[in-house]
Design a protein around this motif. Sequence first.
Motif, PDB file in Angstrom:
ATOM      1  N   LEU A   4      43.424  30.415  48.746  1.00 41.34           N
ATOM      2  CA  LEU A   4      42.971  29.221  48.034  1.00 41.34           C
ATOM      3  C   LEU A   4      41.683  29.561  47.286  1.00 41.34           C
ATOM      4  CD1 LEU A   4      43.591  26.665  50.906  1.00 41.34           C
ATOM      5  CD2 LEU A   4      44.975  27.013  48.859  1.00 41.34           C
ATOM      6  N   VAL A   5      41.838  30.290  46.172  1.00 42.21           N
ATOM      7  CA  VAL A   5      40.653  30.718  45.429  1.00 42.21           C
ATOM      8  C   VAL A   5      40.520  29.904  44.151  1.00 42.21           C
ATOM      9  CG1 VAL A   5      40.376  33.063  46.289  1.00 42.21           C
ATOM     10  CG2 VAL A   5      42.061  32.619  44.527  1.00 42.21           C
ATOM     11  N   ASP A   6      39.272  29.701  43.728  1.00 37.88           N
ATOM     12  CA  ASP A   6      39.035  29.078  42.431  1.00 37.88           C
ATOM     13  C   ASP A   6      39.198  30.156  41.367  1.00 37.88           C
ATOM     14  OD1 ASP A   6      38.478  26.552  43.398  1.00 37.88           O
ATOM     15  OD2 ASP A   6      36.379  27.073  43.791  1.00 37.88           O
ATOM     16  N   TYR A   7      39.806  29.787  40.247  1.00 37.67           N
ATOM     17  CA  TYR A   7      39.995  30.748  39.170  1.00 37.67           C
ATOM     18  C   TYR A   7      38.648  31.188  38.616  1.00 37.67           C
ATOM     19  CZ  TYR A   7      41.682  33.036  35.017  1.00 37.67           C
ATOM     20  OH  TYR A   7      41.932  33.974  34.055  1.00 37.67           O
ATOM     21  N   ASP A   8      38.452  32.501  38.545  1.00 34.09           N
ATOM     22  CA  ASP A   8      37.199  33.067  38.017  1.00 34.09           C
ATOM     23  C   ASP A   8      37.437  33.478  36.567  1.00 34.09           C
ATOM     24  OD1 ASP A   8      34.990  34.538  37.341  1.00 34.09           O
ATOM     25  OD2 ASP A   8      35.393  36.189  38.744  1.00 34.09           O
ATOM     26  N   SER A   9      36.819  32.773  35.639  1.00 35.37           N
ATOM     27  CA  SER A   9      37.079  33.034  34.221  1.00 35.37           C
ATOM     28  C   SER A   9      36.491  34.369  33.758  1.00 35.37           C
ATOM     29  CB  SER A   9      36.518  31.901  33.365  1.00 35.37           C
ATOM     30  OG  SER A   9      35.139  31.810  33.587  1.00 35.37           O
ATOM     31  N   GLN A  10      35.765  35.051  34.664  1.00 39.13           N
ATOM     32  CA  GLN A  10      35.192  36.363  34.332  1.00 39.13           C
ATOM     33  C   GLN A  10      36.024  37.504  34.919  1.00 39.13           C
ATOM     34  OE1 GLN A  10      32.594  36.765  32.168  1.00 39.13           O
ATOM     35  NE2 GLN A  10      33.023  34.592  31.946  1.00 39.13           N
ATOM     36  N   ASN A  11      37.220  37.195  35.475  1.00 36.54           N
ATOM     37  CA  ASN A  11      38.015  38.284  36.060  1.00 36.54           C
ATOM     38  C   ASN A  11      38.481  39.239  34.951  1.00 36.54           C
ATOM     39  OD1 ASN A  11      41.075  38.013  35.449  1.00 36.54           O
ATOM     40  ND2 ASN A  11      40.494  35.918  35.969  1.00 36.54           N
TER      41      ASN A  11
END
Length: 142
Positions: A4-11
């Motif tokens: 249950l991870v929040d999407y990281d826009s810096q991936n």
Amino acid sequence: MSLLVDYDSQNIFAKILSGAIPSAKVYEDDRTFAFMDAFPQSKGHTLVIPKADACNLFDIAPGDLQTLIVQTQRVARAVRDALSPDGVRIMQFNGEAAGQTVYHIHFHILPMWDDQPLARHAGGMADINELNALAAQIRAKL
Ligand code: AMP
């Protein structure tokens, strides 16, 4: 990392999508992007990702997932036609315990040949010129 991870826009794949990081592009449309894995486990190891933000199988919207798997089939056919492997493995990992290292959902397309073992997952980095040449070969079969 939990499932249950929040999407990281810096991936790293978000950066590939934005063009901030280069990639050996195979295919792109308004919803999908495909490129060569930079640390290939076999010759022609290709990744297919949605443009929509999603970490894994559990948070991708059903419509985005449908498009993603249909485009994965399309790119896999091109990989097959370009490289004539003996088999093609499709992989998709969810969570660190399952082997996921980049938290933007992706399908791996892994061409496989009899008697040729796969390289280590996310192992050695490939030469960018070789990746671009493979991408062109695959693109020509799309
Ligand atoms: P996974 O372990 O399923 O999350 O897969 C992530 C994949 O991304 C691995 O196979 C890596 O080799 C690949 N990868 C990591 N960074 C890059 C990059 N900059 N360009 C292309 N592929 C990458």
